[in-house]
Every structure is written in C-alpha cells, then in structure tokens.
Design a protein around this motif. Structure first.
Motif, mmCIF file in Angstrom:
data_model
loop_
_atom_site.group_PDB
_atom_site.id
_atom_site.type_symbol
_atom_site.label_atom_id
_atom_site.label_comp_id
_atom_site.label_asym_id
_atom_site.label_seq_id
_atom_site.Cartn_x
_atom_site.Cartn_y
_atom_site.Cartn_z
ATOM 1 N N LYS A 12 0.833 -1.204 0.000
ATOM 2 C CA LYS A 12 0.000 0.000 0.000
ATOM 3 C C LYS A 12 0.877 1.268 0.000
ATOM 4 O O LYS A 12 0.522 2.302 0.579
ATOM 5 C CB LYS A 12 -0.982 0.012 1.180
ATOM 6 C CG LYS A 12 -1.958 -1.179 1.169
ATOM 7 C CD LYS A 12 -3.006 -1.060 2.267
ATOM 8 C CE LYS A 12 -3.916 -2.271 2.317
ATOM 9 N NZ LYS A 12 -3.295 -3.447 2.905
ATOM 10 N N TYR A 13 2.032 1.146 -0.668
ATOM 11 C CA TYR A 13 2.943 2.290 -0.798
ATOM 12 C C TYR A 13 3.566 2.282 -2.198
ATOM 13 O O TYR A 13 3.290 3.148 -3.003
ATOM 14 C CB TYR A 13 4.012 2.243 0.291
ATOM 15 C CG TYR A 13 4.794 3.527 0.433
ATOM 16 C CD1 TYR A 13 4.390 4.504 1.338
ATOM 17 C CD2 TYR A 13 5.938 3.760 -0.325
ATOM 18 C CE1 TYR A 13 5.099 5.696 1.481
ATOM 19 C CE2 TYR A 13 6.651 4.949 -0.200
ATOM 20 C CZ TYR A 13 6.229 5.908 0.702
ATOM 21 O OH TYR A 13 6.927 7.087 0.837
ATOM 22 N N GLY A 14 4.418 1.304 -2.474
ATOM 23 C CA GLY A 14 5.035 1.202 -3.794
ATOM 24 C C GLY A 14 4.055 0.670 -4.831
ATOM 25 O O GLY A 14 3.113 -0.045 -4.504
ATOM 26 N N THR A 15 4.289 1.020 -6.095
ATOM 27 C CA THR A 15 3.347 0.621 -7.157
ATOM 28 C C THR A 15 3.982 -0.211 -8.274
ATOM 29 O O THR A 15 3.277 -0.709 -9.138
ATOM 30 C CB THR A 15 2.726 1.881 -7.809
ATOM 31 O OG1 THR A 15 3.762 2.656 -8.423
ATOM 32 C CG2 THR A 15 1.969 2.713 -6.782
ATOM 33 N N ILE A 16 5.307 -0.359 -8.275
ATOM 34 C CA ILE A 16 5.985 -1.033 -9.391
ATOM 35 C C ILE A 16 6.353 -2.452 -8.980
ATOM 36 O O ILE A 16 6.990 -2.644 -7.933
ATOM 37 C CB ILE A 16 7.282 -0.294 -9.798
ATOM 38 C CG1 ILE A 16 7.107 1.223 -9.690
ATOM 39 C CG2 ILE A 16 7.691 -0.668 -11.207
ATOM 40 C CD1 ILE A 16 8.403 2.000 -9.839
ATOM 41 N N THR A 36 14.916 -1.724 -1.534
ATOM 42 C CA THR A 36 14.775 -1.557 -0.085
ATOM 43 C C THR A 36 13.306 -1.326 0.246
ATOM 44 O O THR A 36 12.871 -0.181 0.431
ATOM 45 C CB THR A 36 15.604 -0.362 0.418
ATOM 46 O OG1 THR A 36 15.231 0.807 -0.341
ATOM 47 C CG2 THR A 36 17.092 -0.607 0.259
ATOM 48 N N ASP A 37 12.537 -2.392 0.313
ATOM 49 C CA ASP A 37 11.113 -2.254 0.619
ATOM 50 C C ASP A 37 10.894 -1.969 2.095
ATOM 51 O O ASP A 37 11.751 -2.263 2.942
ATOM 52 C CB ASP A 37 10.355 -3.514 0.187
ATOM 53 C CG ASP A 37 10.062 -3.511 -1.312
ATOM 54 O OD1 ASP A 37 9.629 -2.462 -1.812
ATOM 55 O OD2 ASP A 37 10.291 -4.550 -1.974
ATOM 56 N N ILE A 38 9.738 -1.444 2.390
ATOM 57 C CA ILE A 38 9.440 -0.960 3.741
ATOM 58 C C ILE A 38 9.131 -2.133 4.681
ATOM 59 O O ILE A 38 8.178 -2.881 4.468
ATOM 60 C CB ILE A 38 8.254 0.029 3.717
ATOM 61 C CG1 ILE A 38 8.612 1.247 2.853
ATOM 62 C CG2 ILE A 38 7.863 0.455 5.133
ATOM 63 C CD1 ILE A 38 7.436 2.155 2.559
#
Length: 1005
Positions: A12-16, A36-38
């Motif tokens: 629910k943050y990055g889109t790619i 570096t994902d959350i």
C-alpha cells in the motif's frame, strides 16, 4: 546511485512490481541499484534473480545490436519505518549483511517490539539516515546520511559538511509516472483508512520518486562530487553475487541431512527403515515390491531426497507413537512405495499401478512434497513438535500474498472517495453490473481497481506449508509473527520453490476427527478395539459397498455431498477402484469437459468401448479409454509413444500449463511424435492420441490423491455401517462436514438413537452417547457463555449431580440471563418442574438480589416455595425455542410447522415410478448450489428431505428460478418433472414456493 527503490511489496505504498523495476532500470541504462522495501524483504530474492535473468535474456539482443551486454548489479536491504515515519535504510554489504538485517527485523516482529530510533550495530550493513534527522553523536563507520537533490541548498553551514564522507545520494523510487502517483495516493488512503483528500503529505512519497537516467541524477550533484564518490564507494562495497545460481535449477536449501552423521548415514538409515516397512506391508519375499523399492531408493538418493523422507517419517513416527494420532498421507507422495512402507501413506502403489515418477524422477525440476493431514484439533501439536525440534531461524511457516483481486476493493476505493454507504453497496452488487457500467462514478472506481488488480495487498500464512532449512532462513527473508503464533517467511510457495525450498505440508481436515473420535467412543462404550487401518478388509466388505451403491453415505468424508452421492448412484459404485475414479471425475474441470458423462456411459457399457489401438486398450482398460488420472497420461506417453517415464511426467506437467520453457515443451512434443513413429504407429493414430492427451491432461487428477481420499472414505463407511450411532456423534463433535448441523442430528436419529436436548445432569460440552441415549452438548447452545459450557459438566463430575434449581445456581454462580436461557431450552427438566414454573422460580433466586458468593454454608437454608397457578406449555412454543437456541427443532419435525397438512403426492423413495411425469413434492430445504451455464447465466441445484426423511435433488434452470427463488430454511412446495440420469431420479423444477408456517404462540396477540 539508487539506494532506496521501493517495489509493490512495500505494501500500500510502492506501485511497481519487481520485474518492472528491473525492466525500467535496464531501459534507462542503470547498472546498479538497491531494492529496499518498507519493513520487509519479500522481493529481495526475486529482485536478484530478475537482475540476473533479464541480463541473460537480453545478452543476445544486445550483442546483435552492437551494444555491450550487462546485468544490473543488484543491491538489497530494508527500509525501516515506525508508524509511517522513516527511521533509516539498511543496505546489505553481502549475504551476511542480508541475514543481519532480516534477523534484526524478525526479532522486532516476533517480540512485537517497536523499532528503535537509531540503527543497531550490524557489521555487514550500511545504514542511511534521512537528511532531516538530528544527531547528538558521531556517526558510526557504517552509518551515512542520504541527501536529496532538492535538499542540497540546506547544506550551507550544515554540521554534516564537517564529515563529508558520510553524505550519499538519496533518490527514493516509489512510482513510475503521474498515473501511478495517483494510485499511490489511493493506496495510502486505504492503508490509513481515511479520505483521499485527507492523506497527510508526509504519509505520501514525493511525486519525483521515479527512476531517471543515472547521468541525470549525477548531474544534480555536480557541485558536490564527493557525495557521488561516497555513494559509488558504498555501492562498490556491496556484493550479493553469492546469491546467483549457476544452474537452471536452484540448489536445495532444505536440510542436507536428517542425522548428525551426514548424508551417507541418511541413505543407510532410510534403507533400513524402508525395508523393515516392506516386510510389514508385503511380507518377506515379495520380489516385485523389492524391485520397486530399489528403483525408488536409487532416485531418492540421486536427488538427495533422503532427508526429506526421513524428516517426514520422524513426524509420522511422533504422531503415531507419542501422540496416538491418526493421519492421512495424500497427494502424489502416495505414488511411492517407500512412503507406503514408512507409513507416510496408506495407499499401496503396486496394487493401484501408481508411478513413482509422478512424484519424483531424475528430470524433475520443481520440488515435490507430501501432504499430511491430521485431525483439525491435533495439527497444532505436530506443528509445535517440528518448531521445537529444529533450531531458531531454521524452521518457519510459508507465507502467502493476497492481492487486490477481490472486487470488495471497490468498497475500499468508494470509502476513500467519501461515497455514501448506499451508493457503495449498489456498486458492489453483482446483479447491478450492467446498470453500474453506465455510472461515471462507478467507472472511476473500476478504473482505479484495474490499476490495483494483482498488486500485493497483505501478507498472510500458508495453510500448512513448513520450511526446514540447512542454513538460516534469514539469509533469504525476514520473518513475521502472525496471530497463529508460528514464525512465517515473507514470501509464498512459488518464491520458496524458485529459491530452492521444499515444503512440508502439515494440513488438517475434519474427516480425520470423525474417524478418530468414533474409534475412541467405540472403545469406551462398546469395549472394542478397531483397527481403522485394516483397509484391505474394508474395501471387500459387501455391506460397505452396498451403502456406496445406494449413494447414502451421509457424514462420510468426501462422498457425502449431493454431487458425489449422485455420481455414486449413477455409477452404481460398489468397489474401491470405481470410488477412486469417482473421486477424480467429480472435480469441476473434469465434469465440465464432458469426461464425467463419457466415463459413466462407458462404465455401464464396457463392451461397446472402441479403443484406438491395442496399446491404448491395455493401458486404459481400467478407465474405459478415458484418461481420468494424471498417471493415465504418463502411461500413454510411456507405453504408446515410448517416452521414458521421466519425460512422460514432464510432458504431463507441461500440458497442465506448468512448463518453465516453451522451447523445452516443444522439444518434448516433437520427441513424442518421433518416438511414436519409431514404434510403428500411423501418423493418423499418433495425431488422434496426441489430441486426446492434450484435451485430457489439463483436467486429469492424481490417482494417488484420489486413492488417499477413497481409503479415508472406506474407513468412514466402515464406522458408519457397523457403529452408526457412535460415528454420527463423532461427526457432530467435530463440527460436521458438508451439511449443516441439523442434518447430522437427523442422521443420528435415523440410527435409532434417542437424541435428548441438553441437560445439566447428563450433558457434557459435546454430544455424548450411552447405550441408546444421546445427549446434545452445551457447545451447540447459542448464547451460552464458554465458561459455563466448561463449568457445568466439570462441577457435576467433581461434586455429583445437581439436586434442584437452587443448588445448581449456588454451585455454578450462573447469571439470571444465562439461567433463563438454559431453562427455556429445558436443560433443567431434571427438577420435575415445567419451564414456566422454573422461570418464575429463578427470579426468586436471581431476579432482585446481588450475585451470590460461592462460600461454604454452616447450615443449608432453602428458599420458601409458593404454590403457583397451572401455567400453559406448548409443543410448538418449545419447538420455536429449540429453533432459536439450537438452530433447529429437535423434537418437532420441520413439516409439523406447516399450516398445511399436505406432504406431496410423491415421496423420494417412489420417484423412480414417475419418470417423465410432472408431480408435486414437498421438501425440507437442506442446501443449494449455484453454477454458471455456458451462456454465463445462473442455474441452481437443490437438495431436500421429504416427510419420510429421505433425500431428493432438484434442478432449477435459469428461466424458472429467478421467478421462484430459494428463500432459505423451511419447507417448499415443488412442481416439477421427474427425470432420470443413469438410474438417478431428480426433479426439474417448473414452479417452486416456500410454504407458510404456524406462528410462534408467544408472538401471537
């Protein structure tokens, strides 16, 4: 230069998605970047793999175009956030650094501890803080500060200019373009459960967080070349090349050996245990079994699968020996004689002509696994054993990743847009699809949903897959701690396979609970030991096969559903092999393909079956020329076309859509034709056989899997046939099966048992049976508190039966509300007083007084009793109370609620006498099933009980049911034509109406 790239795994943050991140980077000429994902490392292994594979895939094109071929250097880490606030970014220097990061995050996830403000001391990790952080200390050797291009002006006279070597380029990447930025805003609103317009700016990414050419990024820092140098130096110090796999198939990450002594000892140990089991299963001199054993052991040793078999054996040994648990080993693992001799499964692969190659062979690239089922309430014990036996960081549950597939996300999008609930509800109603498509607001919601579709939504836990690793799992993932209480990896089974893990599937089902408890009740009540594994006796028992033939196995695992009962009756199934076939052809794909009908026709007229050739007849005689099983496809490819069994299984799997390479698949197809020609078959025959294989392969089912189901079905059938009362009590106590609870209570009554309402002096938590009397338990009473469900029988067992209402109240400390509930249901009928008198009396004790303290009394003082006028009681009123508190009336037939005395002109048992005639029947609703026709319209199948308690089934075509819909529980008047399909009668409904019932006397003015 890109040290902070987010993928869509930053939920629910990055889109790619990861693949697209790498593709975009290659298109822009970027040669190095860090994912570096959350607060997760879900995509790290996929990212490393994509960098490697996309580089390989493009190499030929690049060389041909005169370009220099390259692979993106993958760097990986984790972005740590607390309450949506960025703390720091961890970048792994190497594989050890990745482990350190994963274990740091895992520790905080497992212990539910908030992340600290400052990064931990991890020697193989670089940490990058945001430029806005204030420092009251010196930065450590591995700590840096990331600065964005737009923040460079703030460097003037900044304290960090004194430590220039600590500044690095910080250009986060979160979206691809403006459209995705808007999608990002929707995702943030959904995550924060707020309106789209109310999402705080600091909760969103900046709109410039996109990938740009590396030279363009560097040019933004031209005035500060030392920042570029620092960044490149950090990148150059990162090396994750150890993760690259040199071969097409990843090396196994599971335990290298089961024993401390190593792989060689494992081989000897497996042989010893397997041959001991061989004598138990086949006797000492079975040459066929011995040859099969040697063949399998050779492949198992070749594929380094000894530890997998031994670990599974250890789990089974613990379950049987220490816990006295019953299990079912099913799936393709039942194709193995080694598994059969290790008691992992009870399916005899020789008797059923099952191929080991369906489970494991030399050319298999994907890891197979065993599916082990335990009773629903025993599985956790086995899981705890596994987690206790293997070290921390070396055992974990598989995860799953749910996506935004469900149209329920339309509701979420509507909420963040601030739409009223009524409008959102109308958009979510599938019946208003056409109307909604004309609505501009709906189309806006649908467009957002299309962009979200298949994006990761949330991580969860796999149904039963467990990983047991040689090296710490944290080299490959951080771990979560879901509510279930077992650590879980952050990726799913497909990623596990790609990395090289084989899972252990520890599953559960209620059918095993039925069998287990029935055996226990029989031992306790009848003093008889049942060998429930004596399957060879069961499958030849004429009484069991008679129940199969009649299609009345209610309560029996896998064969009690309406569709299965119909199939059994159409086949007149009366033997194990036919039941195994039925378990396969009942599956939706098989039925819709026409294979089910074809099989039934051929089953009843085997002499009329025309086989393509003698070889096809030899291989498919058991299934009348229909490739029912995946093993049939393997047999035809092997014996007809001459492929070896390994290639035959690879081809079978590929035709199910599971091939890694289309080129490799095409080569195998060509090999099939070439090999078949060498065997002398004509081109016309080969083409037709291939057409049949192609059409059947996608629908066929593992024969071993069906055989496992059929064994369990026979075990249930045995118990239902010879101990029907005990079996039905076990079904009820394990929360039933396909049908609702009242159907099984009805079945228990049909056995001749006298079923009683709950009684505080006879009932336990669950249903109990003594001789012919069965007492419903307290568990089934709606609204009764759990503490009382446990306390009432426990107190009675400790201190004897309750003597009267007053003593019951004192001993249980029950509240007025809960006491009224029990009185209304008749659970205090032992007092000899009617319900209304008891309801009057209970107020004397609990109505106007404080809660009593359960303390010892010096003298037992009883309340004065008063004479009451005679109070009226009604059987209909009692039935309504039972319906309310149990969900069904026990002592009142549903037909007795009807205002009419009409019960239909035809009973279920006589339907065969009225084939082709239009009749009226009255049925008590049991269940319904909705299906979609070829034209995508809906039709329904219904199941009912007639007044005599016999089942009958109905078909509701699209042109009739919307006019005459189902309306839930109750009795229906059915006008329809009785039709017959392979000897099974059913009703094609013309008209259909729910019948009125008598009012509850309490509700009547």
């Amino acid at each position: 230069m890109f040290l902070n790239v987010h993928s869509s795994y930053s939920l629910k943050y990055g889109t790619i998605d990861v693949k697209e991140v790498v593709r975009q980077a290659r298109a822009l000429g970027i040669r190095q970047m860090a994912l570096t994902d959350i607060n997760n490392s879900t995509g790290v292994m996929e990212f490393i793999r994509e960098c490697y594979q996309q580089g390989i895939a493009r190499e030929a094109d690049d060389i041909q175009a005169g370009n220099i071929s390259y692979q993106i250097k993958p760097i990986a880490g984790i972005e740590f956030r607390r309450d949506n606030h960025l703390l720091y970014i961890g970048i792994a220097r190497n594989k050890e650094g990745m482990r350190e990061l994963n274990e740091f995050l895992s520790h905080h996830n497992i212990e539910a501890m908030p992340l600290p403000n400052d990064a931990p001391s991890l020697p193989d990790v670089f940490f990058i803080y945001p430029f806005t952080k204030t420092f009251n200390r010196e930065l450590k050797f591995n700590e840096f500060v990331g600065i964005k291009a737009k923040q460079l002006n703030h460097l003037y006279q900044h304290q960090l200019l004194g430590t220039k070597e600590k500044l690095v380029v910080w250009h986060p990447v979160t979206v691809s373009n403006k459209i995705e930025y808007r999608l990002h805003e929707y995702l943030r609103a959904i995550e924060l459960n707020t309106l789209l317009s109310m999402v705080p700016e600091d909760a969103k990414c900046a709109n410039e967080e996109v990938l740009i050419p590396e030279e363009q990024l560097k040019s933004s820092f031209d005035r500060f070349p030392f920042i570029i140098e620092n960044t490149q130096k950090l990148i150059d110090n990162c090396d994750l090349s150890v993760y690259f796999e040199s071969g097409a198939q990843p090396a196994s990450k599971n335990r290298i050996s089961y024993s401390k002594e190593g792989a060689a000892f494992d081989q000897k140990l497996l042989r010893k245990i397997a041959y001991k089991g061989l004598v138990y299963r086949y006797g000492p001199d079975n040459k066929v079994a011995q040859e099969r054993m040697e063949k399998e052991l050779r492949i198992i040793e070749l594929k380094n699968y000894c530890p997998y078999f031994l670990i599974t054996f250890d789990i089974i040994r613990y379950a049987i020996g220490k816990c006295n648990f019953y299990h079912v080993g099913r799936g393709s693992g039942a194709n193995s004689i080694v598994a059969y001799c290790l008691r992992i499964t009870d399916v005899d692969p020789i008797a059923l002509d099952l191929y080991f190659e369906r489970f494991l062979h030399e050319k298999r690239t994907s890891p197979p696994d065993f599916d082990i089922d335990f009773a629903w309430d025993e599985r956790e014990t086995i899981q705890k054993y596994i987690f206790k036996k293997y070290p921390k960081w070396h055992v974990a549950f598989l995860g799953t990743m749910s996506t935004f597939k469900d149209r329920a996300i339309i509701r979420e999008i509507g909420k963040v847009l601030g739409l009223p609930k009524s409008e959102i509800d109308s958009f979510s109603d599938p019946t208003k699809e056409r109307e909604n498509q004309q609505n501009a607001t709906y189309n806006k919601l649908a467009a957002v949903h299309r962009h979200m579709q298949n994006m990761p939504n949330q991580r969860s836990i796999h149904a039963g897959g467990i990983l047991i690793s040689e090296e710490p799992i944290t080299y490959y993932t951080a771990l979560d701690m879901p509510p279930k209480g077992f650590v879980t990896v952050q990726w799913d089974m497909y990623e596990a396979e790609a990395i090289g893990y084989e899972k252990f599937d520890i599953l559960s089902q209620r059918g095993i609970g039925h069998i287990r408890e029935a055996v226990q009740i029989i031992k306790r009540n009848c003093n008889r030991e049942i060998d429930i594994h004596d399957f060879k006796t069961f499958k030849n028992d004429p009484k069991l096969n008679a129940i199969l033939r009649e299609g009345q196995p209610i309560g029996c695992f896998y064969i009690e559903s309406p569709a299965m009962r119909q199939l059994l009756k159409k086949l007149k199934c009366e033997d194990y092999l036919t039941l195994v076939a039925a378990s396969s052809i009942i599956r939706p794909g098989v039925a819709s393909s026409g294979m089910m009908k074809s099989f039934i026709e051929r089953y009843h007229a085997p002499d009329k079956v025309v086989y393509l050739c003698e070889e096809m007849k030899t291989q498919l005689k058991e299934t009348y020329g229909v490739m029912v099983y995946q093993e049939d496809v393997i047999k035809v490819c092997h014996y007809f076309a001459g492929l070896n069994l390994a290639d035959a299984d690879v081809l079978r799997k590929a035709m199910s859509g599971k091939y890694r390479s289309k080129l490799a698949f095409d080569e195998l197809v060509n090999k099939f034709f070439v090999s078949a020609r060498k065997k002398g078959h004509s081109e016309k025959l080969i083409t037709e056989v291939w057409r049949q294989i192609s059409s059947f392969a996608g629908y066929s089912f593992s024969k071993a899997h069906s055989a496992s189901f059929a064994v369990e079905s026979y075990q249930s059938l045995y118990l239902k046939t010879y101990y029907p009362k005990e079996f039905m009590v076990a079904v009820l106590n394990n929360y039933g099966g396909f049908y609702t609870r009242w159907v099984y209570v009805h079945e228990l009554q049909k056995t001749g048992a006298k079923v009683h309402l709950p009684c505080v002096n006879h009932s336990d938590e669950v249903v109990t049976i003594r001789e012919n009397d069965a007492y419903l338990g307290f568990v089934g009473i709606q609204g009764l508190e759990q503490k009382l469900i446990e306390l009432i029988p426990k107190e009675r067992q400790l201190n004897g039966a309750y003597q009267d209402l007053e003593q019951f109240i004192k001993r249980t400390q029950i509240t007025l509300e809960q006491a009224i509930l029990l009185i209304r249901l008749g659970a205090l009928r032992f007092t000899g007083k009617d319900k209304k008198t008891l309801l009057w009396d209970v107020y004397n004790y609990l109505g106007h007084k404080q809660k009593r303290i359960n303390s010892a009394e010096l003298f037992s003082v009883t309340q004065k009793s008063f004479a009451l006028p005679e109070l009226e009681n009604s059987a209909l009123e009692d039935a309504y109370i039972e319906w309310e508190l149990l969900g069904y009336p026990l002592n009142f037939n549903m037909f007795d609620f009807l205002k009419t005395k009409y019960r239909g002109e035809v009973m279920a048992a006589d339907m065969h006498q009225y084939i082709g005639k239009t009749v009226r029947m009255v049925g008590n609703y049991v269940c319904e099933k909705t299906v979609h026709t070829v034209k995508n319209s809906k039709m329904w199948f219904g199941t009912f009980l007639d007044h005599n308690g016999d089942f009958f089934d109905t078909t509701h075509f699209p042109n009739s049911t919307p006019v005459y819909p189902f309306k839930g529980k109750g009795c229906y008047l059915i006008l329809g034509k009785i039709v017959e399909d392979f000897g099974f009668p059913s009703v094609e409904v013309l008209k259909f109406a729910k019948l009125d019932i008598m009012m509850n006397p309490v509700a009547v003015d």
